[in-house]
Design a protein around this motif. Structure first.
Motif, PDB file in Angstrom:
ATOM      1  N   UNK A 244       0.829  -1.203   0.000  1.00  0.00           N
ATOM      2  CA  UNK A 244       0.000   0.000   0.000  1.00  0.00           C
ATOM      3  C   UNK A 244       0.867   1.258   0.000  1.00  0.00           C
ATOM      4  N   UNK A 245       2.182   1.082   0.010  1.00  0.00           N
ATOM      5  CA  UNK A 245       3.122   2.196  -0.103  1.00  0.00           C
ATOM      6  C   UNK A 245       3.855   2.081  -1.430  1.00  0.00           C
ATOM      7  N   UNK A 246       4.214   3.204  -1.998  1.00  0.00           N
ATOM      8  CA  UNK A 246       5.024   3.155  -3.195  1.00  0.00           C
ATOM      9  C   UNK A 246       6.501   3.146  -2.818  1.00  0.00           C
ATOM     10  N   UNK A 247       7.329   2.724  -3.740  1.00  0.00           N
ATOM     11  CA  UNK A 247       8.763   2.742  -3.485  1.00  0.00           C
ATOM     12  C   UNK A 247       9.463   1.455  -3.849  1.00  0.00           C
ATOM     13  N   UNK A 248       8.740   0.338  -3.887  1.00  0.00           N
ATOM     14  CA  UNK A 248       9.331  -0.916  -4.322  1.00  0.00           C
ATOM     15  C   UNK A 248      10.390  -1.470  -3.397  1.00  0.00           C
ATOM     16  N   UNK A 249      10.314  -1.140  -2.094  1.00  0.00           N
ATOM     17  CA  UNK A 249      11.352  -1.565  -1.156  1.00  0.00           C
ATOM     18  C   UNK A 249      10.987  -2.811  -0.363  1.00  0.00           C
ATOM     19  N   UNK A 250       9.746  -3.294  -0.478  1.00  0.00           N
ATOM     20  CA  UNK A 250       9.291  -4.330   0.440  1.00  0.00           C
ATOM     21  C   UNK A 250       9.891  -5.706   0.182  1.00  0.00           C
ATOM     22  N   UNK A 251      10.308  -5.985  -1.031  1.00  0.00           N
ATOM     23  CA  UNK A 251      10.915  -7.295  -1.320  1.00  0.00           C
ATOM     24  C   UNK A 251      12.074  -7.560  -0.359  1.00  0.00           C
ATOM     25  N   UNK A 252      12.976  -6.602  -0.260  1.00  0.00           N
ATOM     26  CA  UNK A 252      14.123  -6.766   0.631  1.00  0.00           C
ATOM     27  C   UNK A 252      13.697  -6.796   2.091  1.00  0.00           C
ATOM     28  N   UNK A 253      12.681  -6.003   2.458  1.00  0.00           N
ATOM     29  CA  UNK A 253      12.220  -5.959   3.843  1.00  0.00           C
ATOM     30  C   UNK A 253      11.614  -7.290   4.269  1.00  0.00           C
ATOM     31  N   UNK A 254      10.767  -7.868   3.415  1.00  0.00           N
ATOM     32  CA  UNK A 254      10.131  -9.137   3.753  1.00  0.00           C
ATOM     33  C   UNK A 254      11.170 -10.237   3.896  1.00  0.00           C
ATOM     34  N   UNK A 255      12.125 -10.271   2.969  1.00  0.00           N
ATOM     35  CA  UNK A 255      13.171 -11.290   3.056  1.00  0.00           C
ATOM     36  C   UNK A 255      13.991 -11.119   4.336  1.00  0.00           C
TER      37      UNK A 255
END
Length: 323
Positions: free
Chosen positions: A202-213
């Motif tokens: 729900x946020x823009x930025x495309x950073x969640x892949x690394x955060x979830x991992x």
């Protein structure tokens, strides 16, 4: 006679069959995993993430972090009230300090949470030990147990693993809206072998892949389960909506009699329907959408709500799903 546990949950949360012709004509079955019914005040995934952190806190005061519309701040404040624990909320945006509180922050304050506002630049650096220590000193929360933004840490991720376990044998795809990624990280780990978890940020930025991992590595030692993210449905970012999204949510409410929370759940459901129309799911697939919250304030309540992006706002998303 012992008093009932004020945080006692209703688990497993209900799994609701949702007959929707837009999914059915593509050979898809939609289920709603009603995590919004787990607890009346710690709504949805907030119960699953907060309770393990409360256990780790061991009765100490709590300090946590969030934006002006943070569901996590409200849940933490409610937990503090129910358990008699002092709570402090570090709120992103020093400019908010001199303004009337919006309904979300007003609820936090009513539940006894002390609010400490910090400028956005400092807030972005809160993971740096020296910056965090300075924030906690200024907030008078040096001795408190710190729960990260969104409640997402290794304890929370392990707590959310039960969500995936509850869906074993019921769906091939389990989908959830993502803010900080903790629920997705745990959900994916709890699914049966071959089950797939889908996150809609729900946020823009495309950073969640690394955060979830990173969250999975801290919780389980390695990337765990089958999961992916689709970043196209943020509608301009956190606490942002558009007339298109609002119309979709109103239509879904009318079809199914379910109040649709706009900041997370509406974006999830919109994304799932758009993906269905793109042919992203094979015929015969059962999709479980995790309902992580209810609208706040309740419909018709006074007060400001989330921002609505106008026609020129950066709220790009695929074309609206058919009605």
């Amino acid at each position: 006679m012992t008093s009932p546990d004020p945080l006692g949950p209703a688990l497993p949360s209900p799994l609701q069959e949702t007959r929707d012709a837009r999914f059915e004509r593509r050979g898809l079955r939609l289920l709603l995993k009603r995590d919004d019914l787990v607890h009346p005040e710690l709504i949805g995934n907030k119960w699953r993430k907060l309770v393990p952190n409360l256990a780790a806190a061991g009765g100490r005061p709590l300090v946590t972090f969030g934006g002006a519309y943070s569901n996590h701040l409200r849940a933490t404040a409610a937990a503090g009230r129910l358990l008699g624990l002092p709570t402090t909320g570090v709120v992103r945006g020093q400019e908010l300090a001199g303004r009337p509180l919006n309904p979300s922050l007003a609820r936090c304050a009513a539940d006894g949470m002390r609010l400490h506002f910090v400028d956005r630049s400092t807030y972005r650096r809160k993971a740096e030990p020296e910056v965090l220590a300075a924030i906690l000193r200024a907030a008078g929360a040096e001795d408190a147990y710190a729960v990260p933004e969104g409640g997402s840490n290794a304890e929370a991720v392990r707590g959310c693993r039960a969500l995936g376990a509850e869906l074993r044998g019921h769906a091939e795809v389990a989908a959830v809206a993502c803010g900080t990624g903790g629920t997705l990280a745990g959900l994916a780990a709890g699914l049966a072998p071959g089950g797939r978890a889908l996150g809609i940020p729900v946020l823009k930025g495309g950073f969640l892949e690394a955060e979830v991992q990173a969250l999975q590595e801290r919780a389980f030692g390695a990337r765990t389960g089958i999961w992916s993210l689709d970043d196209r449905f943020h509608f301009g970012g956190y606490a942002r909506t558009t007339p298109v999204l609002d119309a979709f949510a109103q239509d879904f409410e009318q079809r199914h009699g379910l109040p649709v929370e706009r900041l997370y759940v509406a974006k999830l459901l919109y994304g799932l329907l758009a993906l269905a129309e793109e042919g992203a799911f094979a015929r015969g697939t059962t999709i479980a959408a995790v309902v992580t919250g209810r609208p706040f304030p309740e419909p018709g309540a006074p007060g400001s709500g989330p921002s609505v992006a106008g026609p020129g706002s950066p709220a790009s998303a695929p074309a609206p799903p058919e009605r």
